[in-house]
Design an enzyme around this catalytic site. Structure first.
Site, PDB file in Angstrom:
ATOM      1  N   ASN A  11       0.950  -1.032  -0.059  1.00 43.40           N
ATOM      2  CA  ASN A  11      -0.015   0.026   0.084  1.00 43.40           C
ATOM      3  C   ASN A  11       1.018   1.241  -0.113  1.00 43.40           C
ATOM      4  O   ASN A  11       1.475   1.475   1.025  1.00 43.40           O
ATOM      5  CB  ASN A  11      -0.933  -0.071   1.260  1.00 43.40           C
ATOM      6  CG  ASN A  11      -1.528   1.180   1.379  1.00 43.40           C
ATOM      7  OD1 ASN A  11      -1.691   2.025   0.632  1.00 43.40           O
ATOM      8  ND2 ASN A  11      -2.594   1.417   2.515  1.00 43.40           N
ATOM      9  N   LYS A  13      -0.102   4.237  -0.195  1.00 46.50           N
ATOM     10  CA  LYS A  13      -0.652   5.299   0.273  1.00 46.50           C
ATOM     11  C   LYS A  13      -0.536   6.629  -0.361  1.00 46.50           C
ATOM     12  O   LYS A  13      -0.457   6.601  -1.740  1.00 46.50           O
ATOM     13  CB  LYS A  13      -0.176   5.750   1.760  1.00 46.50           C
ATOM     14  CG  LYS A  13      -0.168   4.204   2.715  1.00 46.50           C
ATOM     15  CD  LYS A  13       0.086   4.481   4.351  1.00 46.50           C
ATOM     16  CE  LYS A  13      -0.147   2.994   4.865  1.00 46.50           C
ATOM     17  NZ  LYS A  13       0.085   3.328   6.360  1.00 46.50           N
ATOM     18  N   HIS A  99      -9.394   0.902   4.939  1.00 45.32           N
ATOM     19  CA  HIS A  99      -8.185   1.170   5.891  1.00 45.32           C
ATOM     20  C   HIS A  99      -8.134   1.899   7.025  1.00 45.32           C
ATOM     21  O   HIS A  99      -9.354   2.929   7.220  1.00 45.32           O
ATOM     22  CB  HIS A  99      -7.244   1.757   4.883  1.00 45.32           C
ATOM     23  CG  HIS A  99      -5.835   1.639   5.228  1.00 45.32           C
ATOM     24  ND1 HIS A  99      -5.259   2.861   6.193  1.00 45.32           N
ATOM     25  CD2 HIS A  99      -4.864   0.838   5.167  1.00 45.32           C
ATOM     26  CE1 HIS A  99      -4.120   2.375   6.563  1.00 45.32           C
ATOM     27  NE2 HIS A  99      -3.878   1.476   5.830  1.00 45.32           N
ATOM     28  N   GLU A 101      -6.765   4.325   8.252  1.00 41.21           N
ATOM     29  CA  GLU A 101      -6.436   5.786   7.848  1.00 41.21           C
ATOM     30  C   GLU A 101      -7.880   6.455   7.428  1.00 41.21           C
ATOM     31  O   GLU A 101      -8.308   7.633   7.617  1.00 41.21           O
ATOM     32  CB  GLU A 101      -5.381   6.207   6.944  1.00 41.21           C
ATOM     33  CG  GLU A 101      -4.187   5.845   7.773  1.00 41.21           C
ATOM     34  CD  GLU A 101      -2.756   5.357   6.995  1.00 41.21           C
ATOM     35  OE1 GLU A 101      -3.094   5.399   5.760  1.00 41.21           O
ATOM     36  OE2 GLU A 101      -2.125   4.765   7.489  1.00 41.21           O
ATOM     37  N   GLU A 169      -4.843  -4.990  10.714  1.00 38.74           N
ATOM     38  CA  GLU A 169      -4.025  -3.960  10.715  1.00 38.74           C
ATOM     39  C   GLU A 169      -4.127  -3.397  12.144  1.00 38.74           C
ATOM     40  O   GLU A 169      -5.203  -2.431  11.905  1.00 38.74           O
ATOM     41  CB  GLU A 169      -4.132  -2.834   9.679  1.00 38.74           C
ATOM     42  CG  GLU A 169      -3.784  -3.609   8.038  1.00 38.74           C
ATOM     43  CD  GLU A 169      -3.209  -2.675   7.200  1.00 38.74           C
ATOM     44  OE1 GLU A 169      -1.952  -2.747   6.792  1.00 38.74           O
ATOM     45  OE2 GLU A 169      -4.045  -1.436   6.914  1.00 38.74           O
ATOM     46  N   GLY A 175       2.879   2.329  10.765  1.00 40.33           N
ATOM     47  CA  GLY A 175       3.527   3.639  10.649  1.00 40.33           C
ATOM     48  C   GLY A 175       4.419   3.783  12.003  1.00 40.33           C
ATOM     49  O   GLY A 175       5.324   4.847  12.074  1.00 40.33           O
ATOM     50  N   SER A 214       3.924  -2.236  10.066  1.00 38.89           N
ATOM     51  CA  SER A 214       5.036  -2.111  10.388  1.00 38.89           C
ATOM     52  C   SER A 214       5.850  -3.604   9.844  1.00 38.89           C
ATOM     53  O   SER A 214       6.627  -4.004  10.440  1.00 38.89           O
ATOM     54  CB  SER A 214       5.413  -1.958  11.670  1.00 38.89           C
ATOM     55  OG  SER A 214       5.186  -0.532  12.027  1.00 38.89           O
TER      56      SER A 214
HETATM   57  P1  13P Z   1       3.159   0.371   7.419  1.00 33.80           P
HETATM   58  O1  13P Z   1       3.899  -0.861   7.203  1.00 33.80           O
HETATM   59  O2  13P Z   1       4.009   1.576   7.068  1.00 33.80           O
HETATM   60  O3  13P Z   1       3.329   0.297   9.229  1.00 33.80           O
HETATM   61  O4  13P Z   1       1.774   0.652   7.122  1.00 33.80           O
HETATM   62  C1  13P Z   1       0.836  -0.488   7.092  1.00 33.80           C
HETATM   63  C2  13P Z   1      -0.177  -0.080   6.456  1.00 33.80           C
HETATM   64  O5  13P Z   1      -1.173   0.520   6.922  1.00 33.80           O
HETATM   65  C3  13P Z   1      -0.749  -0.985   5.201  1.00 33.80           C
HETATM   66  O6  13P Z   1      -1.827  -0.713   4.809  1.00 33.80           O
END
Ligand code: 13P
Length: 258
Positions: A11, A13, A99, A101, A169, A175, A214
């Site tokens: 992803n 983002k 997601h 976010e 997740e 992150g 992560s």
């Molecule tokens: P990270 O791997 O940067 O922690 O992000 C995970 C994520 O949100 C994947 O959709």
């Protein structure tokens, strides 16, 4: 042993311009093509502006192409939104739905996400439906209650487990450099599978459940070795071809064990 596919998804983002996405593919795809055997399924989720340009090279390489979001309606006065049919025409094969976010920064609720899952399925694409608890919810002992609620709401109108991917997740692991321990991931994935068993015909058999938060080259293999972890959804470490290739290699080794 599981008959579920092993999936490694990246992803991106809100990262990468069109030239940056093309440069990634130029470095990534030839190395991907040199893999031996059938391996894991690879999916990339770039921002909307890259989808059409990535369609042909990804299709030729057998790489899935995911949009990061969609609107549940097919068309209309929804300025700034993108419908599933538009994503399909641009080359998307998958769509991320829910997601964390989107849930937390953009306040998308369970019912809105249920409608998106339905729209993606109706459009013939594969939803990657994301669930996960915040740190506060985990600390309060609410992790399974939250994830159970998200699954029951999002999948309420789903008639068949075919063509749906779940991604767990935990919000506190995204992150942050903090990863769920393999034992934590395994425990939550087993819980998710139990809920899928209650909700879906044939117990949701065949539905892959990915872990995200992560995931890095250094921890992917251990997470992928957990029996209920069918793949990974990778954020930051999917931005560099070399890092992501290492995670794909771990996915290939896990796929060979299935
Ligand atoms: P990270 O791997 O940067 O922690 O992000 C995970 C994520 O949100 C994947 O959709």
């Amino acid at each position: 042993m599981s008959r579920r596919p092993t999936i490694v998804a990246g992803n991106w983002k809100m990262h990468k311009t069109l030239p940056e996405g093309e440069a990634f593919l130029q470095a990534f795809l030839p190395r991907l093509a040199s893999r031996k055997g059938t391996g894991c399924q690879v999916v990339l989720a770039p921002n909307f502006t890259l989808l059409a340009a990535m369609r042909d090279p990804c299709r030729a390489a057998g790489v899935g192409l995911a949009a990061q979001n969609c609107h549940p309606e097919a068309r209309g006065a929804f300025t700034g939104e993108v419908a599933v049919g538009m994503l399909a025409a641009a080359g998307a094969t998958h769509v991320l739905v829910g997601h964390s976010e989107r849930r937390h920064l953009f306040h998308e609720d369970d019912d809105f996400l249920r409608r998106k899952v339905q729209a993606v399925l109706a459009g013939g694409l594969t939803p990657i439906f994301c669930v996960g608890e915040t740190l506060e919810e985990r600390t309060a002992g609410q992790a399974t209650a939250v994830v159970g609620r998200q699954l029951r709401a999002g999948l309420r109108d789903v008639a068949s487990p075919a063509g749906i991917i779940i991604a767990y997740e935990p919000v506190w692991a995204i992150g942050t450099g903090k990863t769920a321990t393999t034992a934590d991931a395994q425990q939550m994935h087993a819980f998710i599978r139990q809920i899928l068993g209650e909700l879906l015909p044939a117990g949701g058999a065949g539905m892959p459940v990915l872990y995200g938060g992560s995931v890095k080259p250094g921890n992917a293999a251990e997470l992928l070795a957990a029996p209920e972890v069918d793949g990974v959804l990778v954020g930051g470490a999917s931005l560099e071809p070399e890092d992501f290739l290492q995670i794909v290699a771990a996915g290939d080794r896990a796929a060979a064990q299935v």
